[in-house]
Design a protein around this motif. Structure first.
Motif, PDB file in Angstrom:
ATOM      1  N   ILE A 104       7.442  42.722  41.336  1.00  0.00           N
ATOM      2  CA  ILE A 104       8.608  43.460  41.855  1.00  0.00           C
ATOM      3  C   ILE A 104       8.159  44.732  42.556  1.00  0.00           C
ATOM      4  O   ILE A 104       8.700  45.105  43.607  1.00  0.00           O
ATOM      5  CB  ILE A 104       9.583  43.773  40.699  1.00  0.00           C
ATOM      6  CG1 ILE A 104      10.212  42.490  40.165  1.00  0.00           C
ATOM      7  CG2 ILE A 104      10.673  44.743  41.148  1.00  0.00           C
ATOM      8  CD1 ILE A 104      11.099  42.686  38.965  1.00  0.00           C
ATOM      9  N   LYS A 105       7.132  45.375  42.008  1.00  0.00           N
ATOM     10  CA  LYS A 105       6.616  46.609  42.615  1.00  0.00           C
ATOM     11  C   LYS A 105       6.108  46.353  44.027  1.00  0.00           C
ATOM     12  O   LYS A 105       6.289  47.177  44.939  1.00  0.00           O
ATOM     13  CB  LYS A 105       5.518  47.193  41.739  1.00  0.00           C
ATOM     14  CG  LYS A 105       5.000  48.549  42.194  1.00  0.00           C
ATOM     15  CD  LYS A 105       3.964  49.078  41.213  1.00  0.00           C
ATOM     16  CE  LYS A 105       3.479  50.469  41.644  1.00  0.00           C
ATOM     17  NZ  LYS A 105       2.461  50.986  40.687  1.00  0.00           N
ATOM     18  N   ASN A 106       5.455  45.190  44.224  1.00  0.00           N
ATOM     19  CA  ASN A 106       4.949  44.853  45.555  1.00  0.00           C
ATOM     20  C   ASN A 106       6.078  44.568  46.533  1.00  0.00           C
ATOM     21  O   ASN A 106       5.945  44.789  47.733  1.00  0.00           O
ATOM     22  CB  ASN A 106       4.026  43.626  45.456  1.00  0.00           C
ATOM     23  CG  ASN A 106       2.771  43.921  44.647  1.00  0.00           C
ATOM     24  OD1 ASN A 106       2.312  45.074  44.617  1.00  0.00           O
ATOM     25  ND2 ASN A 106       2.214  42.905  43.996  1.00  0.00           N
ATOM     26  N   ILE A 107       7.212  44.074  45.995  1.00  0.00           N
ATOM     27  CA  ILE A 107       8.362  43.769  46.861  1.00  0.00           C
ATOM     28  C   ILE A 107       9.174  45.031  47.143  1.00  0.00           C
ATOM     29  O   ILE A 107       9.528  45.340  48.281  1.00  0.00           O
ATOM     30  CB  ILE A 107       9.270  42.715  46.193  1.00  0.00           C
ATOM     31  CG1 ILE A 107       8.482  41.449  45.913  1.00  0.00           C
ATOM     32  CG2 ILE A 107      10.477  42.404  47.079  1.00  0.00           C
ATOM     33  CD1 ILE A 107       9.229  40.439  45.042  1.00  0.00           C
ATOM     34  N   SER A 108       9.473  45.795  46.067  1.00  0.00           N
ATOM     35  CA  SER A 108      10.324  46.981  46.196  1.00  0.00           C
ATOM     36  C   SER A 108       9.924  48.012  45.151  1.00  0.00           C
ATOM     37  O   SER A 108      10.250  47.840  43.970  1.00  0.00           O
ATOM     38  CB  SER A 108      11.806  46.592  46.016  1.00  0.00           C
ATOM     39  OG  SER A 108      12.614  47.735  45.895  1.00  0.00           O
ATOM     40  N   PRO A 109       9.218  49.077  45.539  1.00  0.00           N
ATOM     41  CA  PRO A 109       8.849  50.121  44.581  1.00  0.00           C
ATOM     42  C   PRO A 109      10.065  50.754  43.919  1.00  0.00           C
ATOM     43  O   PRO A 109      10.010  51.142  42.754  1.00  0.00           O
ATOM     44  CB  PRO A 109       8.087  51.133  45.445  1.00  0.00           C
ATOM     45  CG  PRO A 109       7.619  50.353  46.630  1.00  0.00           C
ATOM     46  CD  PRO A 109       8.661  49.318  46.877  1.00  0.00           C
TER      47      PRO A 109
END
Length: 1448
Positions: A499-504
């Motif tokens: 999820i961090k790679n998609i949306s911090p």
């Protein structure tokens, strides 16, 4: 789950006018209000709005403005548009929308998006025809049926429809002597006949009981008909008819819009199809009759048909008591609890059937889903429900409630009811919406429970909070679900990294969303992989799919669906042949097939390693049902690794599955049925305890003060200036409460203000509110408004007289010139953060340290001194040199101001500030023309303040003519603080005397009292902050006294509501050593925020008071008493029945009977005597009343029926009315001769006077300190009595030993007639029968007191038995010592809360809205009037006040 509601203010019929800045204003028209939320559909909203104004729903347009943009109108045309509007106004409670009917919209609306240079007009072709218009009047004596409301369809449809109507209804009226079953049948036939023959009529006479006379509406047409009641029957018969029309009747179809007529057409269809919609009604009537109905007409007809089929919605509420009674009667063990408000309007209903409770407790997992759904009902409402899952993962409804609104208070009530019916010792896991209030309620009520967030609710919150930032929503949501279901922390970490790679932003949001409440990897409870209440959705579909039904039919429909569900599953399960339920059997077999490829490494213990084809290793402990993959622990079903190990070591995998998944357990879940509720005896009308429909919405009162009324050219009044506050009020609001809240807002005295308002549409006459009825009338007059403007006028601020205003009794008020009055009432509130403000001033300023001068010219300035009396010598000696001159330095600006204040007092002059901020202060003498002046400022790079300039010369004779001083709160409080520490009861009068003596300054009582309050807060801490320390304080009590109960509850606004405290030592002492006897009483708190102490006390074996539990509540109400008793029951676990001695009040009586099964409620005799004394007020002399009260006490203590009757006859000889009062006062609750419980001759509830004396000593302390003082007193009491009892040498406690010895001495003169059995006859002044085996004597003394009476002792000694063996065990010294064997431990650092970690939720508690009332508080608890002491009565002359020895 439904989100928060918005109030939609719908306006129509007005016009838009452009302003100079390009914005649009809306004037005129009409307004209605409705509520919307995120679940509101566009079609539903249009239909509701169309019904408000009688518009066609297809022809209206709905528009609104964006916040802060009044130039562009936004159109609502879909569900998504409604969602956008609510999101744009998320910080508002209301949204204004403008409704435009298609034919009435100005043609240029689309061309004027900003409204510049145009006037946008929304008109109505005939506003007088609107049902809500004032010009539309309906005369009851002559109702008129309109003929031109409806547009007839196309010619072909019209001809076909006319033929069908003529065929169906043309002969509804046949002629003279035709009979009808009732007047309503005649009216219905008349409507159909007029439609079939195409004419309108009007009533000339319309009497339900005698005659109905009708004529054609057309002028000059002779058609008329009269029907009269036939003899003594209900039949109506046509007695006269003129069948000739000269108006052209028969050429078309008449009006078919009446609701009752539409209802007669659609009723049968609605019976077959309850979800028949108004749109379908319109289409079918158009098809069958060629008639066009508007949506409003169709809807009203459908409503009328529903009421004919199902009964009145309002009456359904009145039948709820009957329904609750029947549900419990037909389903023993069920619970149905109905609660109404004070005005008898519906509030709450809780239902839990025995079949559901038994199934949950015996077959379901300890897992409950909490959710709510909005009811489709005329009176709205919310359904709160608790559902579980059975062993086959199917929905299992446990309990539900219908409430007026889904708020924290109703959720708390629902959870308390739920805990009451679920008698389970194991921890329960709750899955519900992510809302803080519900989480706290669950943890407070269900201790040791777990609260998991619903993942769907979490998903919606994520989408809403990151709407603009979430570019790849689908991927983020999918990965969020993966993270929730991940069993290990490593799995959770991988998902969140994705999820961090998609949306911090989404990653940060998730980490802050408390994963320990929704992620399997962290959650401590047992959700069995159910982290969303999707299994419960079928139950809510039952509700959402229900047609709009009256409340009792809706409840019974749900009962029937639950009954069908249980029966169907009970029958289905009988066919199962597997050991597990089908769905779980399938899951287990899938795991078994996967396990075949795994390798198990043998181990001699219970721990095994399991390897898969890829080399991944998992560790399985078969004895602990544990696997490192955590699937076994989470689901309760062996995972593939566990199945491999169990197969490897030859164990049966079914033995390692959760018991809840067994077919046997499933069948037990559905073994109890829900029975039907017969309606044959349903009451038509219930006279007793009626329940009204839900109370109306609240009105926001906009309270304005400080401005002035201005007369406009049209004679209307406008209110300009001042300030405004808002309060929500309803029909339950009392005027005194309303005034207290207003007084606190504006800092006014309650007795000095009046409240006025204008009627809607009338700005000429001010209406005064002077009592509760006036307040209710105002709410009724503003029934269609969300807000009501009220104006607060105070006596001290009156400037000009406006008594000439029509209807006004008050004067014009202005605050254009703020005046500081020295003589502020004692009850005026103040903010102690401005501790240096003058004692008599109430203000808010940036510079809290700056004193405000008392004007020399005002006669109210009472801080003065006579220069010749010499009494201020102490001030001159101490403070004459606090200011010495230029270059004198001070550590802070605050210290300089303090020195200046003291200097002015010592030298007797007043000053005023020219500049006053944090780095410079300039002051001059207040006397005009006096050159005295001083200037100080901060030295660079330091905090030091230095005097830079000073002119020390006075020309105002300040040292001689001292007419006013500066005196700040902090100065007076600093003076008295040390004295107050030594003498807490330092009185304001003594304070004023000491300051006058020492400093020559006169303070009035109010000023001295306020200074004392500040000093007390400085010594004891802030009253306000003490409430905020309650969470820590309760935690510390439980920590230092394990096993104790300490819980608090706040209201929706975080203000304090209730605090319950019961120490472990008290509970153990009561359960192990005290009689099962509890005294309930209350005492008021005279603290700053008032409140009440509710207490439950008992008596020990020596008849000493023994505190068991107490609570601090905001007010003594039935609801608070009920909550206290529920908390008491959860703390006190006793198997034997408890006898309560308490006041005779209805709410307490009902709560005791409901919460404590098999308990007894004895009325407090003192309260009963006082009530009798009050009820007989004015009828008898004081002495006669004394005699009757004495007889009442004698009747209460009389052990046998004949003694009671003798005393009652004595009262009857004085007053028949008093005798009837006694007989009707439920003697079975207070007289020994009838009472079924054991109260051990304790007849009054105020036995705990010692406990209340502790409260009176500490009532002025902040709440945490007050509770700690009570704890300290209880700790000392327990320790002292424990030490005292060590010295006792008798078998019984001292007081009981003394009583037994007195009875023993009486027994020596009695004669016992020997008997071979256990029953003996004892002769003395009377003959009594004693049964020593059953501890029974006919005098009843043994049974009532628990100690052998003199007759019993005589028998026991005669047969050689020991009297001590026949005394109640509660009176033994051994049990007394056990009562005080546990200690109450100190609670450290209650006034210094530890700062919580940032990850923890900080609970904020604010003081309750109640404030101390005006006047000096009472320092002692009001004692009950001693009305029972009988005066001496002479046996010779029968006179009072002497005996025969002194008779003259």
């Amino acid at each position: 789950m439904s989100k928060g509601n918005f109030i939609l203010i719908c306006q129509s019929g007005g016009k838009f006018t452009p302003n100079a800045d390009g914005s649009l204003s809306y004037y005129g028209g009409d307004a209605h209000a409705t509520s919307v939320n995120n679940e509101t559909r566009f079609d539903e909203l249009k239909s509701e709005i169309a019904d408000m104004w009688n518009y066609d729903s297809d022809s209206i347009t709905i528009k609104y403005f964006l916040p802060n943009n009044k130039q562009t109108l936004i159109t609502i045309s879909s569900d998504k548009d409604i969602q956008h509007m609510l999101d744009f106004h998320e910080n508002s409670a209301t949204v204004d929308v403008y409704v435009m009917a298609g034919e009435n919209v100005a043609s240029n609306i689309s061309n004027t998006p900003t409204g510049m240079g145009h006037e946008l007009t929304i008109t109505q072709s005939d506003i007088s025809n609107m049902p809500c218009s004032r010009s539309s009047r309906t005369t009851i004596t002559e109702p008129v049926t309109p003929v031109d409301d409806l547009a007839v369809g196309a010619a072909d449809a019209e001809n076909v429809g006319q033929q069908k109507i003529t065929r169906l209804w043309g002969n509804s009226i046949t002629g003279l002597h035709q009979q009808f079953n009732s007047v309503n049948d005649f009216r219905d036939a008349l409507r159909k006949y007029s439609i079939a023959h195409g004419f309108a009529y009007k009533y000339k006479r319309n009497n339900n009981k005698r005659h109905v006379s009708v004529k054609c509406k057309a002028e000059g047409c002779p058609w008329a008909v009269t029907a009269s009641k036939f003899s003594t029957t209900q039949l109506f018969r046509i007695t006269r008819i003129s069948g000739t029309h000269t108006c052209g009747a028969g050429t078309g179809i008449g009006n078919c819009s009446q609701p009752k007529l539409v209802a007669s057409i659609v009723k049968e269809k609605l019976r077959d199809n309850p979800n028949y919609t108004p749109k379908e009604i319109i289409n079918e009537i158009r098809r069958d009759f060629g008639i066009e109905l508007s949506y409003s007409h169709a809807y009203r007809g459908m409503e009328a048909a529903r009421e004919e089929l199902h009964g009145l919605y309002k009456e359904a509420y009145n039948r709820l008591p009957w329904l609750c009674e029947k549900m419990v009667e037909t389903n023993p063990g069920s619970v149905a609890t109905l609660i109404t408000r004070d005005d008898l309007s519906f509030h709450r209903l809780f239902v839990a059937f025995h079949g559901s409770l038994f199934g949950f407790q015996n077959g379901c997992r300890p897992l409950l889903f909490l959710d709510t759904v909005t009811l489709k009902s005329r009176y709205q409402g919310e359904l709160l429900a608790a559902t579980a899952v059975d062993g086959n993962d199917g929905i299992f409804p446990v309990a539900f409630a219908i409430v007026d609104i889904a708020n924290d208070d109703n959720w708390h009530w629902f959870l308390v009811q739920l805990k009451f019916v679920l008698s389970t010792s194991q921890s329960i896991t709750f899955v519900a919406d992510r809302q803080r209030g519900l989480s706290e309620l669950v943890s407070n009520i269900f201790r040791n429970s777990y609260y998991g967030y619903c993942i769907h609710s979490l998903k919606e919150s994520l989408k809403k909070d990151l709407r603009a930032l979430l570019t790849q929503e689908v991927r983020v949501i999918a990965t969020l679900f993966d993270a929730a279901y991940a069993p290990t922390r490593e799995g959770f970490r991988k998902c969140t990294e994705n999820i961090k790679n998609i949306s911090p932003e989404a990653y940060e949001w998730i980490l802050q969303s408390e994963p320990e409440r929704w992620a399997n990897a962290f959650f401590k409870g047992m959700p069995y992989n159910h982290i969303t209440p999707s299994n419960a959705r079928p139950f809510y579909s039952w509700v959402s799919e229900l047609p709009e039904l009256p409340i009792i039919q809706m409840i019974d429909t749900m009962r029937r669906k639950m009954m069908d569900l249980i029966y169907t599953r009970q029958v289905d399960s009988e066919q199962w042949t597997t050991r597990l339920t089908p769905s779980l059997e399938e899951k287990l077999q899938k795991e078994a097939s996967k396990a075949r490829s795994l390798e198990v490494l043998f181990s001699p213990g219970s721990t095994y390693e399991v390897r898969d084809d890829l080399g991944a290793v998992n560790v399985v402990n078969v004895d602990h049902w544990d696997c490192s993959c955590r699937e076994w622990q989470i689901t309760g079903l062996p995972c593939l690794h566990a199945v491999a190990v169990l197969g490897h070591i030859g164990r049966n995998i079914y033995d390692y599955c959760s018991k809840s998944f067994m077919s046997e357990t499933y069948q037990l879940t559905y073994s109890k049925s829900i029975n039907p509720v017969p309606t044959t005896d349903m009451p038509v009308h219930r006279e007793s305890s009626p329940v009204q429909a839900m109370a109306g919405k609240k009105v926001i009162a906009i309270c304005q003060s400080g401005g002035e009324f201005v007369t406009n050219k049209d004679g209307l009044f406008s209110y300009n200036g001042g300030e405004a506050h808002a309060i929500d009020i309803d029909h339950q609001t009392r005027l005194n409460e309303f005034k207290l809240e207003i007084a606190e807002m504006f800092n006014y005295g309650v007795g000095t203000m009046s409240i006025k308002y204008f009627l809607p549409g009338n700005k000429k006459t001010l209406i005064t509110i002077s009592n509760d009825k006036d307040l209710k009338r105002m709410i009724n007059f503003h029934g269609d408004s969300v807000t009501a403007d009220v104006y607060i006028i105070t006596e001290e601020n009156v400037v000009r007289d406006i008594s000439n205003m029509p209807g006004s009794r008050s004067s014009r008020t202005t605050l254009s010139e703020a005046v500081v009055l020295a003589n502020v009432p004692i009850d005026a509130t103040f903010d102690t953060t401005h501790a240096d403000a003058p004692i008599d001033a109430t203000f808010d300023t940036t510079h809290a340290d700056a004193p405000i001068d008392i004007p020399i010219e005002t006669p109210l300035a009472i801080l003065r001194s006579d220069s010749n009396d010499g009494k201020h010598h102490k001030a001159a000696q101490q403070w004459g040199n606090t200011i010495t001159g230029v270059n004198q330095r001070f550590s802070s600006v605050h210290e300089f101001r303090e020195a200046l204040c003291k200097y002015s007092i010592a030298h007797g002059f007043a000053y005023k500030y020219k500049k006053n901020d944090s780095h410079r202060v300039t002051v001059k003498c207040k006397s005009e023309g006096c050159p005295w002046r001083i200037h100080a400022s901060r030295l660079s790079t330091t905090q030091l303040i230095c005097i830079k300039k000073m002119n020390a010369t006075h020309t105002c004779e300040g040292a001689v003519v001292r007419s006013g001083y500066q005196a700040t709160r902090s100065w007076v409080s600093s003076f008295i603080k040390e004295k107050l520490k030594v003498s807490p009861n330092y009185k304001p009068k003594d304070i004023a005397d000491d300051i006058k003596r020492d400093y020559g300054i006169e303070l009035n009582y109010s000023q001295a009292w306020r200074a004392k309050e500040i000093a007390r807060e400085q010594l004891q801490g802030s009253y306000k902050e003490a409430y905020n320390q309650l969470p820590l304080f309760c935690e510390k009590i439980r920590e230092t006294n394990p096993g104790s109960f300490a819980s608090f509850i706040t209201k929706d606004d975080s203000s304090f509501h209730r605090l319950f405290v019961s120490f472990h030592a008290s509970l153990c002492g009561f359960q192990q050593g005290c009689r099962p006897l509890l005294f309930l009483d209350s005492t008021p708190l005279n603290s700053k925020y008032q409140g009440m102490i509710l207490a439950a006390t008992s008596v020990d074996g020596d008849d000493g008071v023994f505190p068991v539990a107490f609570a601090v509540v905001d007010a003594e109400t039935d609801d608070n008493w009920r909550w206290f008793l529920l908390e008491l029951k959860s703390a006190v676990s006793m198997s034997q029945p408890i006898t309560f001695v308490a006041d005779r009040q209805k709410g307490l009586k009902e709560s005791i009977a409901e919460i404590f099964e098999n308990a007894y409620h004895g009325y407090c005799l003192r309260y009963l005597a006082e009530k009798l004394n009050r009820d007989l007020k004015g009828q008898f002399s004081h002495e006669v009343k004394r005699l009757m009260i004495a007889d009442l006490y004698a009747a209460a203590y009389a052990p046998r029926l004949e003694g009671f009757q003798r005393c009652a006859e004595s009262i009857k000889s004085i007053s028949l009315e008093a005798y009837n009062w006694v007989i009707q006062s439920e003697p079975e609750h207070w007289a020994n001769a009838f009472f079924g419980g054991a109260r051990y001759n304790h007849m009054v509830s105020n036995i705990g006077e010692m406990f209340y004396s502790w409260v009176s000593e500490a009532h002025e302390l902040p709440i945490t300190q007050m509770v700690d003082v009570i704890r300290g007193k209880m700790m000392e009491l327990i320790y002292k009595r424990r030490m005292d009892s060590i010295q006792w040498l008798t078998r019984l406690t001292p007081s009981m030993e003394e009583k037994l010895q007195k009875e023993t001495s009486k027994a020596r003169s009695l004669e016992v007639l020997f008997s071979p059995g256990s029953t003996f006859e004892v002769r003395g002044d009377s003959i009594d029968v004693v049964d020593i085996d059953n501890w029974d004597c006919s005098c009843k003394g043994w049974q009532l007191a628990g100690l052998p009476c003199c007759h019993a002792i005589a028998v026991l000694e005669c047969v050689g038995r020991i009297s001590y063996d026949h005394c109640s065990r509660y009176y033994t010294t051994e049990l007394y010592r056990l009562t005080y064997s546990e200690s109450i431990h100190p609670v450290p650092n209650v006034d210094r809360p530890v700062q919580k970690e940032s990850s923890e939720v900080v609970v904020t508690v604010t003081p309750p809205p109640t404030r101390r009332p005006p006047g000096r508080p009472k320092l002692k608890r009001t004692e009950s009037q001693d009305v029972v002491k009988r005066q001496l009565q002479c046996s010779r002359c029968k006179g009072l006040g002497h005996n025969k020895t002194t008779c003259k």
